[in-house]
Enzyme design. Structure first.
Site, short mmCIF file in Angstrom:
data_model
loop_
_atom_site.label_atom_id
_atom_site.label_comp_id
_atom_site.label_asym_id
_atom_site.label_seq_id
_atom_site.Cartn_x
_atom_site.Cartn_y
_atom_site.Cartn_z
N SER A 54 12.42 31.73 -60.53
CA SER A 54 13.62 31.76 -61.35
C SER A 54 14.17 30.36 -61.53
CB SER A 54 14.69 32.65 -60.71
OG SER A 54 15.10 32.09 -59.46
N SER A 105 28.78 33.98 -61.27
CA SER A 105 29.89 33.05 -61.10
C SER A 105 29.34 31.66 -60.81
CB SER A 105 30.80 33.52 -59.95
OG SER A 105 30.06 33.77 -58.78
N TYR A 106 29.95 30.66 -61.41
CA TYR A 106 29.49 29.28 -61.27
C TYR A 106 30.22 28.63 -60.11
CZ TYR A 106 28.97 24.30 -62.49
OH TYR A 106 28.73 22.95 -62.47
N ALA A 107 29.50 28.38 -59.02
CA ALA A 107 30.06 27.69 -57.86
C ALA A 107 29.99 26.19 -58.13
CB ALA A 107 29.31 28.07 -56.59
N GLU A 129 26.41 23.31 -52.81
CA GLU A 129 26.11 23.78 -51.46
C GLU A 129 26.98 23.11 -50.40
OE1 GLU A 129 22.05 22.91 -50.85
OE2 GLU A 129 21.30 24.29 -52.39
N ASP A 149 19.35 35.25 -43.71
CA ASP A 149 19.00 33.86 -44.03
C ASP A 149 20.27 33.04 -44.24
OD1 ASP A 149 17.36 31.69 -44.38
OD2 ASP A 149 16.90 32.12 -46.48
N GLU A 179 22.74 25.89 -46.88
CA GLU A 179 22.21 25.88 -48.24
C GLU A 179 22.59 27.12 -49.02
OE1 GLU A 179 17.92 24.29 -48.49
OE2 GLU A 179 18.24 24.70 -46.36
N ASP A 202 22.10 34.25 -52.09
CA ASP A 202 20.70 34.43 -51.68
C ASP A 202 20.51 35.67 -50.81
OD1 ASP A 202 18.04 34.29 -51.19
OD2 ASP A 202 18.03 32.22 -50.51
#
Length: 559
Positions: free
Chosen positions: A97, A163-165, A169, A208, A212, A226
């Protein structure tokens, strides 16, 4: 026989509340599949499924006559299409992706749109991960998790509007400032705890969790992402563990290594690793390869550096416990109540964390010896100071104004004697040599300087031993400032080049005291200590070279 792409997608009821991994920098997706996982995306819907056009349908049969005559249903909103958006920069790329920043033309709203190749999903057997993330994300509705707003498709791709973070990270900030102060560590740990309490309350194991996979939105609140390797525990089943090996080496729990299973408490182990990393700057279990890391984990082989916050240390010790049933916060230890009541969180108001203003990110640099002093650095202030570094006739007076501006002069005119007097371990050259003199200096350096092998035949202008810090850890390095310009640092014991501080117009030195100085770059601040107490000389020389590069050579400033 493998299905065609269209057949696959016809079998996938993509929901408007379903999403794959939304991390702007997705971590590598594992190749293992869950026992019992379907080899393909099931054609059935979840408890509140969707038809292909995004309408909601009940899983049970209906006797409503309107539902038996689709022509009588009210019209549904038009599904979005790629042409409804202006696509911008790539935010991240995963194994199957790509996440792209996009602006919706009709509303001007920004989204992180994840684009997946249908054919690649089938070819690489990624269908179980698509299914897993769909099932998990359809259950989540919490401010500390990424949100899916819409889905659509074309002939070749699936699109997920997330949604745009905006601030990326959490790991980026750990690397930038080294280690968080206690206030920042407490606040972000509390947000992660709040998120895990919600997630585990839904019967979901992340499996996980790591910096990150923790994003920061525009207001600097966390958004966990994730879920490709997450596990949903069935409420009908008594099984509280997932039996497959997934995760990232530094954060993997011991039960996953010894029993090949993970539970909710495995996320609490990862939480302990993250708290340690926020304070110390590095994860607790580190080694040259994954096997050695795993050995340290199952032996609980780690240590706390000096100046680790005492209450944070106590919390980490109660989370990094080999017995999963003894970790603070697990069900066997009475759940999240005792965890949230830990003294480390005594100033936290849990009820409205997502509405509180996060503290300014501040680096924690405790003194390394009794005659040193603690240093703190504000990340926001640092970024604002980069604006004064622009090289132009109108702003040159502001450039690096915090350190001396006069150039040192070489005494005497005998270049041979000058070269002879140079120390082979620590010295400083001025910048007033002729080309012939520089040639002689370089010849002398190549023939007798043990550090010449590391500087790519560049003339060394200043060098000497420093202690290079990363979080609460410090290592002795030989720092080499050369023409180019370059700032190399070398392991003086093993004689290995360890790295280079990247030069740019935004680079800025800052002396904090006699011993400690910073070298600020856009992506990281390097914390250095001169044991001889001449930090100001390093800053002055770096400033000289910076000025020669960007003020004497205007073309370099615009490259």
């Amino acid at each position: 026989m493998a299905r065609t792409t269209s057949q696959l997608y016809d079998a996938v009821p993509i929901q408007s509340s379903v999403v794959l991994c939304s991390c702007p920098s997705p971590s590598m997706v594992r190749s293992q599949t869950e026992p019992g996982s379907s080899p393909g995306i099931p054609s059935g819907v979840s408890r509140q499924g969707s038809t292909m056009d995004g309408t909601t349908a009940e899983a049970r049969p209906s006797t409503n006559p309107l539902q038996q005559h689709p022509a009588q249903l009210p019209p549904q909103p038009r599904k979005k299409r790629p042409e409804d958006f202006k696509f911008g920069k790539i935010l991240g790329e995963g194994s199957f992706s790509t996440v792209v920043l996009a602006r919706e033309l009709a509303t001007s709203r920004e989204y992180a749109i994840k684009i997946l190749e249908k054919r690649h999903i089938i070819k690489e057997n990624k269908v179980p991960y698509v299914t897993r993330e769909r099932d998990v994300m359809s259950r989540l509705d919490h401010p500390f998790f990424v949100k899916l707003y819409f889905t659509f498709q074309d002939d070749e791709k699936l699109y997920f509007g997330l949604s745009y973070a905006k601030n990326g990270e959490l790991l980026k900030y750990i690397r930038k400032i080294g280690s968080f102060d206690e206030t920042c560590t407490r606040f972000y740990t509390a947000e992660i705890v709040s998120a895990l309490e919600y997630l585990h309350g839904k019967g979901i194991i992340h499996r996980d969790l790591k910096p990150e996979n923790i994003l920061l939105n525009e207001d600097m609140h966390i958004q966990i992402t994730d879920f490709g390797t997450a596990k949903v525990l069935s409420p009908e089943s008594k099984q509280a563990r997932a039996n497959s090996f997934v995760g990232t080496a530094q954060y993997v729990s011991p039960e996953l290594l010894t029993e090949k299973s993970a539970c909710k408490s495995s996320d609490l182990w990862a939480l302990g690793c993250i708290i340690y990393q926020l304070v110390a700057g590095l994860p607790p279990f580190r080694a040259g390869n994954e096997y050695l890391i795993f050995q340290k984990i199952i032996k609980l082989e780690y240590h706390f550096p000096e100046k680790f916050f005492p209450k944070a240390r106590d919390l980490v010790e109660k989370l990094l416990v080999l017995d999963a049933t003894k970790r603070l916060g697990c069900e066997e230890m009475e759940g999240y109540g005792p965890l949230k009541a830990h003294p480390f969180f005594e100033t936290i108001t849990w009820e409205n964390l997502h509405q509180q203003t996060p503290p300014k990110l501040t680096a924690y640099l405790p003194a390394m010896s009794e005659d040193d002093e603690d240093c703190y650095g504000n990340y926001d202030n640092l970024l604002s100071q980069f604006g004064f570094m622009q090289v132009s006739s109108s702003s040159s007076s502001h450039s690096l104004s915090t350190v001396e501006t006069s150039l040192p002069q070489r005494s005497g005119s005998n270049i041979e004697q000058y070269i002879h007097d140079l120390d082979t371990n620590s010295f400083e050259l001025d910048l007033q040599f002729s080309e012939d003199e520089k040639r002689l200096l370089l010849e002398k350096q190549a023939g007798g300087n043990p550090w010449h092998q590391f500087v790519e035949n560049n003339l060394i202008l200043k060098m000497g031993p420093v202690d290079k810090r990363k979080g609460l850890f410090a290592r002795r390095r030989q720092l080499l400032l050369t023409e180019g310009p370059h700032l190399y640092y070398v392991d003086p014991v093993n004689k290995v080049l360890k790295g280079e501080i990247p030069w740019s117009q935004e680079l800025r030195p800052e002396a904090k005291n006699f011993k400690t100085f910073f070298v600020h770059t856009p992506n990281r601040t390097y914390y250095l200590m001169d044991p001889s107490g001449n930090a100001h000389k390093w800053c002055r020389k770096i400033q000289e070279v910076w000025r020669q590069q960007y003020q004497s050579n205007p073309d370099a400033a615009v490259q």
